[in-house]
Design a protein around this motif. Structure first.
Motif, PDB file in Angstrom:
ATOM      1  N   MET A  27      -4.665  -4.951  -0.341  1.00 18.21           N
ATOM      2  CA  MET A  27      -3.050  -4.772  -0.791  1.00 18.21           C
ATOM      3  C   MET A  27      -2.178  -4.325  -1.138  1.00 18.21           C
ATOM      4  N   VAL A  28      -2.440  -4.695  -2.720  1.00 10.88           N
ATOM      5  CA  VAL A  28      -1.598  -3.268  -3.211  1.00 10.88           C
ATOM      6  C   VAL A  28      -1.184  -1.567  -3.670  1.00 10.88           C
ATOM      7  N   ARG A  29      -2.903  -1.458  -3.052  1.00 12.58           N
ATOM      8  CA  ARG A  29      -2.541   0.505  -2.618  1.00 12.58           C
ATOM      9  C   ARG A  29      -1.527   0.316  -1.115  1.00 12.58           C
ATOM     10  N   HIS A  30      -1.808  -1.042  -0.196  1.00 12.76           N
ATOM     11  CA  HIS A  30      -0.409  -0.278   0.392  1.00 12.76           C
ATOM     12  C   HIS A  30       0.841  -0.640   0.294  1.00 12.76           C
ATOM     13  N   ALA A  31       1.518  -1.922  -0.799  1.00 17.24           N
ATOM     14  CA  ALA A  31       2.591  -2.486  -1.008  1.00 17.24           C
ATOM     15  C   ALA A  31       2.848  -2.253  -1.621  1.00 17.24           C
ATOM     16  N   HIS A  32       2.552  -1.300  -3.233  1.00 13.01           N
ATOM     17  CA  HIS A  32       3.180  -0.933  -3.762  1.00 13.01           C
ATOM     18  C   HIS A  32       3.361   0.809  -4.158  1.00 13.01           C
ATOM     19  N   ASP A  33       4.662   1.410  -3.724  1.00 12.36           N
ATOM     20  CA  ASP A  33       4.668   3.130  -4.163  1.00 12.36           C
ATOM     21  C   ASP A  33       4.974   3.348  -5.519  1.00 12.36           C
ATOM     22  N   ALA A  34       5.082   4.746  -5.384  1.00  8.68           N
ATOM     23  CA  ALA A  34       5.177   5.468  -6.783  1.00  8.68           C
ATOM     24  C   ALA A  34       6.467   5.070  -8.183  1.00  8.68           C
ATOM     25  N   GLU A  35       7.541   4.105  -7.295  1.00 11.23           N
ATOM     26  CA  GLU A  35       8.177   3.643  -8.002  1.00 11.23           C
ATOM     27  C   GLU A  35       7.880   2.452  -8.805  1.00 11.23           C
ATOM     28  N   THR A  36       7.711   1.729  -7.612  1.00 16.52           N
ATOM     29  CA  THR A  36       6.975   0.106  -8.024  1.00 16.52           C
ATOM     30  C   THR A  36       6.291   0.260  -9.099  1.00 16.52           C
TER      31      THR A  36
ATOM     32  N   GLY B 139     -11.537  -7.542  -1.997  1.00 10.14           N
ATOM     33  CA  GLY B 139     -10.184  -7.591  -2.866  1.00 10.14           C
ATOM     34  C   GLY B 139     -10.576  -8.737  -4.298  1.00 10.14           C
ATOM     35  N   ILE B 140      -9.317  -9.707  -4.758  1.00 10.26           N
ATOM     36  CA  ILE B 140     -10.152 -10.620  -5.486  1.00 10.26           C
ATOM     37  C   ILE B 140     -10.269 -11.505  -5.007  1.00 10.26           C
TER      38      ILE B 140
ATOM     39  N   ARG C 113       6.604  -0.264 -17.024  1.00  7.07           N
ATOM     40  CA  ARG C 113       7.164  -0.158 -18.073  1.00  7.07           C
ATOM     41  C   ARG C 113       7.008  -1.757 -18.992  1.00  7.07           C
ATOM     42  N   LEU C 114       6.714  -2.649 -17.620  1.00  3.63           N
ATOM     43  CA  LEU C 114       6.873  -3.895 -17.658  1.00  3.63           C
ATOM     44  C   LEU C 114       5.352  -5.145 -17.823  1.00  3.63           C
ATOM     45  N   ILE C 115       4.624  -4.321 -18.431  1.00  2.00           N
ATOM     46  CA  ILE C 115       3.540  -5.387 -18.234  1.00  2.00           C
ATOM     47  C   ILE C 115       3.024  -4.719 -19.331  1.00  2.00           C
ATOM     48  N   PRO C 116       3.661  -5.637 -21.165  1.00  7.36           N
ATOM     49  CA  PRO C 116       2.955  -5.431 -22.515  1.00  7.36           C
ATOM     50  C   PRO C 116       1.691  -4.804 -22.200  1.00  7.36           C
ATOM     51  N   MET C 117       0.099  -5.092 -21.568  1.00 10.90           N
ATOM     52  CA  MET C 117      -0.548  -4.180 -21.806  1.00 10.90           C
ATOM     53  C   MET C 117      -0.995  -2.949 -20.596  1.00 10.90           C
ATOM     54  N   GLY C 118       0.066  -2.433 -20.025  1.00  8.88           N
ATOM     55  CA  GLY C 118       0.400  -1.103 -19.574  1.00  8.88           C
ATOM     56  C   GLY C 118      -0.442  -1.129 -18.493  1.00  8.88           C
ATOM     57  N   ARG C 119      -0.987  -1.843 -17.860  1.00 12.92           N
ATOM     58  CA  ARG C 119      -2.125  -1.519 -16.320  1.00 12.92           C
ATOM     59  C   ARG C 119      -2.162  -2.216 -15.460  1.00 12.92           C
ATOM     60  N   TYR C 120      -2.454  -2.090 -14.333  1.00 13.72           N
ATOM     61  CA  TYR C 120      -2.496  -3.264 -13.537  1.00 13.72           C
ATOM     62  C   TYR C 120      -3.959  -3.848 -13.681  1.00 13.72           C
ATOM     63  N   GLY C 121      -4.165  -5.161 -13.448  1.00 13.85           N
ATOM     64  CA  GLY C 121      -5.233  -5.687 -13.603  1.00 13.85           C
ATOM     65  C   GLY C 121      -6.444  -4.797 -12.505  1.00 13.85           C
ATOM     66  N   ASN C 122      -7.809  -5.971 -12.366  1.00 15.71           N
ATOM     67  CA  ASN C 122      -8.586  -5.061 -11.905  1.00 15.71           C
ATOM     68  C   ASN C 122      -9.325  -6.546 -10.834  1.00 15.71           C
ATOM     69  N   PRO C 123      -9.537  -6.590  -9.742  1.00 12.99           N
ATOM     70  CA  PRO C 123      -9.993  -8.346  -9.296  1.00 12.99           C
ATOM     71  C   PRO C 123     -11.377  -8.883 -10.289  1.00 12.99           C
ATOM     72  N   GLU C 124     -11.511  -7.912 -11.198  1.00 13.34           N
ATOM     73  CA  GLU C 124     -12.700  -8.562 -11.824  1.00 13.34           C
ATOM     74  C   GLU C 124     -12.015  -9.673 -13.337  1.00 13.34           C
TER      75      GLU C 124
END
Ligand SMILES: NC(=O)c1ccc[n+]([C@@H]2O[C@H](COP(=O)([O-])OP(=O)(O)OC[C@H]3O[C@@H](n4cnc5c(N)ncnc54)[C@H](O)[C@@H]3O)[C@@H](O)[C@H]2O)c1
Length: 252
Positions: A189-198, A16-17, A204-215
């Motif tokens: 960690m996120v693959r386990h913890a974040h469901d589709a709703e999350t 991961g990170i 909707r809440l991230i201006p850049m519109g995407r999850y980040g990468n470990p890099e």
């Protein structure tokens, strides 16, 4: 090669990170020490890093004896420690009314007490060798209230404050202390913890519109460990696609 020959300990570096941070530091010339409760994972991680003199350690950050043994192993091998990235952490989520004491205690023990134990042991070594760099990995969950985040968010809020206290006390020893607060990053960690709703909510809440990468976090860690950030101290760097700064994001 901004970190040439710097001995860099990354906790939770097996995947991961943490692994991305270890890889990014190594690419800048650092000597990687990957420490993880998953000792086999740490060994496998070090084998993928482009450095002949790296070290893998089985470390439970929540266990003071394990921490002492790991820091001893580092000083035995290299004679010093220049960089610590306090990345090891566990996720947890439970409604406040249902949160069990054992889950609260486990989360605080790893994410907060563990970070304290490793930082104190590492800083004692750094202080005796002219200084160093410490980067704690916190979270936006430690900055604002989030549903289910009583234990996790509190552990990260505590680590954010600890970062500032350490910055005040360790400056005289030549040690800079900062934190990175990653937004949602694609890891186990996120693959386990974040469901589709999350995921949809973050969309909707991230201006850049995407999850980040470990890099994305590895690059920030390089900056905070390099000479370029020499006057950055006691700072929490959010690396979150704008999540922490955003308010209303509708057009109407
Ligand atoms: N992924 C995210 O979206 C996100 C967001 C904000 C903050 N963070 C933080 O970033 C850090 C890394 O998260 P990740 O997503 O890569 O998680 P991950 O679960 O993929 O990796 C965590 C690593 O820490 C190790 N670890 C767990 N407990 C340990 C212990 N007691 N001692 C030593 N090592 C231990 C695990 O074995 C694993 O290799 C954590 O502190 C986490 O809270 C993650």
């Amino acid at each position: 090669m901004r970190l040439k020959d710097k001995v860099a300990l990354v906790t939770g570096g097996a995947r991961g990170i943490g692994l991305a941070i270890a890889r990014a530091l190594t690419a800048e010339g650092a000597v990687p020490v990957v420490a993880d409760i998953d000792g086999d994972g740490a060994r496998a991680a070090v084998a993928t890093l482009d450095h002949r003199n790296g070290l893998a350690l089985a470390l439970n950050v929540a266990d003071a004896e394990s921490v002492a043994a790991s820091i001893h192993a580092v000083t035995e091998r290299y004679g010093r420690l220049d960089i610590l990235v306090n990345n090891a952490g566990i996720g947890s989520s439970a409604p406040f009314l249902d949160l069990r004491l054992e889950d609260w205690n486990r989360t605080i023990a790893v994410n907060l007490t563990g970070a304290f134990l490793v930082a104190q042991a590492a800083a004692r070594v750094m202080a005796g060798h002219g200084g160093g760099r410490i980067v704690n990995v916190t979270s936006p969950s430690g900055q604002r209230g989030g549903r289910g985040r009583a234990a996790y968010g509190t552990s990260k809020a505590g680590l954010e404050l600890l970062t500032k206290v350490m910055a005040v006390e360790l400056a005289e020893h030549g040690i800079t202390v900062n934190a990175i607060a990653p937004g949602p990053i694609e890891t186990e960690m996120v693959r386990h913890a974040h469901d589709a709703e999350t995921r949809a909510a973050y969309g909707r809440l991230i201006p850049m519109g995407r999850y980040g990468n470990p890099e994305d976090i590895g690059a920030a860690a390089v900056f905070l460990c390099s000479d370029e950030s020499r006057y950055v101290h006691g700072h929490v760097l959010n690396v979150d696609g704008g999540f922490g700064g955003a308010g209303l994001m509708t057009d109407k």
